[in-house]
Design a protein around this motif. Structure first.
Motif, PDB file in Angstrom:
ATOM      1  N   ALA A 173      19.304  22.841  44.249  1.00  0.00           N
ATOM      2  CA  ALA A 173      19.085  23.838  45.818  1.00  0.00           C
ATOM      3  C   ALA A 173      18.651  24.929  45.403  1.00  0.00           C
ATOM      4  CB  ALA A 173      20.042  23.846  46.444  1.00  0.00           C
ATOM      5  N   VAL A 174      19.467  26.005  44.601  1.00  0.00           N
ATOM      6  CA  VAL A 174      18.718  27.294  43.934  1.00  0.00           C
ATOM      7  C   VAL A 174      17.460  27.242  43.044  1.00  0.00           C
ATOM      8  CG1 VAL A 174      19.766  29.329  41.299  1.00  0.00           C
ATOM      9  CG2 VAL A 174      21.333  28.106  43.335  1.00  0.00           C
ATOM     10  N   ARG A 175      17.356  25.836  42.548  1.00  0.00           N
ATOM     11  CA  ARG A 175      15.743  26.482  42.312  1.00  0.00           C
ATOM     12  C   ARG A 175      14.901  26.543  42.953  1.00  0.00           C
ATOM     13  NH1 ARG A 175      12.427  22.428  38.268  1.00  0.00           N
ATOM     14  NH2 ARG A 175      10.024  23.158  38.715  1.00  0.00           N
ATOM     15  N   TYR A 176      14.902  25.150  44.258  1.00  0.00           N
ATOM     16  CA  TYR A 176      14.088  25.302  45.940  1.00  0.00           C
ATOM     17  C   TYR A 176      14.033  26.537  46.207  1.00  0.00           C
ATOM     18  CZ  TYR A 176      13.214  20.699  43.951  1.00  0.00           C
ATOM     19  OH  TYR A 176      13.322  19.476  43.347  1.00  0.00           O
ATOM     20  N   TYR A 177      15.728  27.335  46.817  1.00  0.00           N
ATOM     21  CA  TYR A 177      15.733  28.114  47.623  1.00  0.00           C
ATOM     22  C   TYR A 177      14.880  29.677  46.562  1.00  0.00           C
ATOM     23  CZ  TYR A 177      17.369  32.290  49.947  1.00  0.00           C
ATOM     24  OH  TYR A 177      16.953  33.592  51.115  1.00  0.00           O
ATOM     25  N   ARG A 178      15.027  29.940  45.191  1.00  0.00           N
ATOM     26  CA  ARG A 178      14.402  31.057  44.267  1.00  0.00           C
ATOM     27  C   ARG A 178      12.874  30.862  45.047  1.00  0.00           C
ATOM     28  NH1 ARG A 178      17.210  31.515  39.031  1.00  0.00           N
ATOM     29  NH2 ARG A 178      19.264  32.792  39.491  1.00  0.00           N
ATOM     30  N   GLU A 179      12.440  29.145  44.372  1.00  0.00           N
ATOM     31  CA  GLU A 179      11.032  28.884  45.133  1.00  0.00           C
ATOM     32  C   GLU A 179      10.638  29.413  46.071  1.00  0.00           C
ATOM     33  OE1 GLU A 179      10.173  25.546  42.612  1.00  0.00           O
ATOM     34  OE2 GLU A 179      10.839  26.701  40.594  1.00  0.00           O
ATOM     35  N   ARG A 180      11.485  29.473  46.799  1.00  0.00           N
ATOM     36  CA  ARG A 180      10.886  29.143  48.512  1.00  0.00           C
ATOM     37  C   ARG A 180      10.682  27.764  49.194  1.00  0.00           C
ATOM     38  NH1 ARG A 180       8.680  35.497  49.073  1.00  0.00           N
ATOM     39  NH2 ARG A 180      10.420  36.789  48.336  1.00  0.00           N
ATOM     40  N   LYS A 181      10.951  27.077  48.608  1.00  0.00           N
ATOM     41  CA  LYS A 181      10.400  25.428  48.788  1.00  0.00           C
ATOM     42  C   LYS A 181      11.150  25.124  49.970  1.00  0.00           C
ATOM     43  CE  LYS A 181       8.162  24.443  44.561  1.00  0.00           C
ATOM     44  NZ  LYS A 181       8.075  23.277  43.508  1.00  0.00           N
ATOM     45  N   LEU A 182      12.406  25.281  49.827  1.00  0.00           N
ATOM     46  CA  LEU A 182      13.161  25.094  50.861  1.00  0.00           C
ATOM     47  C   LEU A 182      14.289  26.375  51.847  1.00  0.00           C
ATOM     48  CD1 LEU A 182      14.831  22.251  49.875  1.00  0.00           C
ATOM     49  CD2 LEU A 182      13.188  22.199  51.074  1.00  0.00           C
ATOM     50  N   SER A 183      14.433  26.455  53.430  1.00  0.00           N
ATOM     51  CA  SER A 183      15.048  27.375  53.029  1.00  0.00           C
ATOM     52  C   SER A 183      16.613  27.234  53.152  1.00  0.00           C
ATOM     53  CB  SER A 183      15.120  27.114  55.312  1.00  0.00           C
ATOM     54  OG  SER A 183      15.879  25.974  55.659  1.00  0.00           O
ATOM     55  N   LEU A 184      16.565  28.453  53.123  1.00  0.00           N
ATOM     56  CA  LEU A 184      18.141  28.709  53.183  1.00  0.00           C
ATOM     57  C   LEU A 184      19.558  27.765  53.292  1.00  0.00           C
ATOM     58  CD1 LEU A 184      20.323  30.740  51.809  1.00  0.00           C
ATOM     59  CD2 LEU A 184      20.662  31.564  54.550  1.00  0.00           C
ATOM     60  N   GLY A 185      19.376  26.986  54.781  1.00  0.00           N
ATOM     61  CA  GLY A 185      19.525  26.019  56.076  1.00  0.00           C
ATOM     62  C   GLY A 185      19.803  25.106  54.765  1.00  0.00           C
ATOM     63  N   GLN A 186      18.399  24.254  54.635  1.00  0.00           N
ATOM     64  CA  GLN A 186      17.643  23.458  53.592  1.00  0.00           C
ATOM     65  C   GLN A 186      18.924  23.340  52.251  1.00  0.00           C
ATOM     66  OE1 GLN A 186      13.824  23.765  53.922  1.00  0.00           O
ATOM     67  NE2 GLN A 186      13.489  21.664  55.440  1.00  0.00           N
ATOM     68  N   CYS A 187      18.893  24.590  51.999  1.00  0.00           N
ATOM     69  CA  CYS A 187      19.524  24.449  50.363  1.00  0.00           C
ATOM     70  C   CYS A 187      20.748  24.408  50.310  1.00  0.00           C
ATOM     71  CB  CYS A 187      18.722  25.965  49.777  1.00  0.00           C
ATOM     72  SG  CYS A 187      17.256  25.844  49.693  1.00  0.00           S
ATOM     73  N   ALA A 188      21.452  24.755  51.704  1.00  0.00           N
ATOM     74  CA  ALA A 188      22.414  24.551  51.935  1.00  0.00           C
ATOM     75  C   ALA A 188      23.151  23.232  51.975  1.00  0.00           C
ATOM     76  CB  ALA A 188      23.589  25.260  52.898  1.00  0.00           C
ATOM     77  N   SER A 233      27.803  24.781  52.835  1.00  0.00           N
ATOM     78  CA  SER A 233      27.645  25.947  54.203  1.00  0.00           C
ATOM     79  C   SER A 233      26.892  26.799  53.912  1.00  0.00           C
ATOM     80  CB  SER A 233      29.465  26.746  54.588  1.00  0.00           C
ATOM     81  OG  SER A 233      30.044  27.815  54.033  1.00  0.00           O
ATOM     82  N   GLU A 234      26.237  27.426  54.975  1.00  0.00           N
ATOM     83  CA  GLU A 234      25.448  28.762  54.208  1.00  0.00           C
ATOM     84  C   GLU A 234      26.315  29.988  53.996  1.00  0.00           C
ATOM     85  OE1 GLU A 234      22.286  30.077  57.250  1.00  0.00           O
ATOM     86  OE2 GLU A 234      21.948  27.709  57.985  1.00  0.00           O
ATOM     87  N   GLU A 235      27.560  30.091  54.019  1.00  0.00           N
ATOM     88  CA  GLU A 235      27.798  31.397  53.479  1.00  0.00           C
ATOM     89  C   GLU A 235      28.507  30.785  52.563  1.00  0.00           C
ATOM     90  OE1 GLU A 235      32.300  33.692  54.120  1.00  0.00           O
ATOM     91  OE2 GLU A 235      31.211  32.248  55.601  1.00  0.00           O
ATOM     92  N   GLU A 236      29.257  29.435  52.316  1.00  0.00           N
ATOM     93  CA  GLU A 236      29.395  28.845  50.460  1.00  0.00           C
ATOM     94  C   GLU A 236      27.686  29.294  49.496  1.00  0.00           C
ATOM     95  OE1 GLU A 236      32.761  26.340  51.538  1.00  0.00           O
ATOM     96  OE2 GLU A 236      30.892  25.387  51.796  1.00  0.00           O
ATOM     97  N   PHE A 237      27.114  29.059  49.975  1.00  0.00           N
ATOM     98  CA  PHE A 237      26.046  28.740  49.781  1.00  0.00           C
ATOM     99  C   PHE A 237      25.306  30.001  49.072  1.00  0.00           C
ATOM    100  CE2 PHE A 237      20.761  28.315  48.817  1.00  0.00           C
ATOM    101  CZ  PHE A 237      20.942  27.779  47.131  1.00  0.00           C
ATOM    102  N   ILE A 238      25.255  31.086  49.872  1.00  0.00           N
ATOM    103  CA  ILE A 238      24.903  32.957  49.571  1.00  0.00           C
ATOM    104  C   ILE A 238      26.056  33.167  48.675  1.00  0.00           C
ATOM    105  CG2 ILE A 238      25.077  35.205  51.033  1.00  0.00           C
ATOM    106  CD1 ILE A 238      24.424  33.322  54.028  1.00  0.00           C
ATOM    107  N   LYS A 239      27.152  33.059  48.774  1.00  0.00           N
ATOM    108  CA  LYS A 239      27.832  32.967  47.802  1.00  0.00           C
ATOM    109  C   LYS A 239      27.985  32.990  46.222  1.00  0.00           C
ATOM    110  CE  LYS A 239      31.808  33.933  50.489  1.00  0.00           C
ATOM    111  NZ  LYS A 239      33.532  33.844  50.982  1.00  0.00           N
ATOM    112  N   TYR A 240      27.720  31.351  46.383  1.00  0.00           N
ATOM    113  CA  TYR A 240      26.626  30.513  45.334  1.00  0.00           C
ATOM    114  C   TYR A 240      25.582  31.239  44.676  1.00  0.00           C
ATOM    115  CZ  TYR A 240      26.114  26.501  41.853  1.00  0.00           C
ATOM    116  OH  TYR A 240      26.130  25.712  40.711  1.00  0.00           O
ATOM    117  N   LEU A 241      24.267  31.436  45.266  1.00  0.00           N
ATOM    118  CA  LEU A 241      23.911  31.864  44.744  1.00  0.00           C
ATOM    119  C   LEU A 241      24.022  33.524  44.292  1.00  0.00           C
ATOM    120  CD1 LEU A 241      21.149  31.715  48.313  1.00  0.00           C
ATOM    121  CD2 LEU A 241      20.979  31.069  46.052  1.00  0.00           C
TER     122      LEU A 241
END
Length: 85
Positions: A33-48, A54-62
């Motif tokens: 999920a982090v890789r695909y987010y960094r590469e802009r292959k998936l949206s924040l919501g998709q990566c979460a 949750s999107e909030e948890e994923f933002i903190k994880y990023l």
């Protein structure tokens, strides 16, 4: 719809990492999920969703990977965004 596949992981890998199968698979999903987010292959919501967070948890994880949800291609784009705020 969810797709289920079986992957084989050598037991010695899990032993070396001191992780259970579930922990290892969860980490694989989060890492992808982090890789695909960094590469802009998936949206924040998709990566979460892929990371099963949750999107909030994923933002903190990023943040633990020094990855911001705010990305600008150049200084002018950042200044324009600030001006429009």
């Amino acid at each position: 719809m969810k797709i289920t596949k079986k992957i084989e992981i050598p037991e010695e890998i899990l032993i070396s990492l001191r992780k259970s199968e579930d922990e290892f698979i969860a980490e694989l999903k989060r890492t992808a999920a982090v890789r695909y987010y960094r590469e802009r292959k998936l949206s924040l919501g998709q990566c979460a969703a892929l990371a099963e967070m949750s999107e909030e948890e994923f933002i903190k994880y990023l943040a633990s990977f020094d990855t911001s949800i705010f990305s600008f291609d150049d200084k002018e784009e950042l200044l324009e965004d600030i001006k429009n705020a």
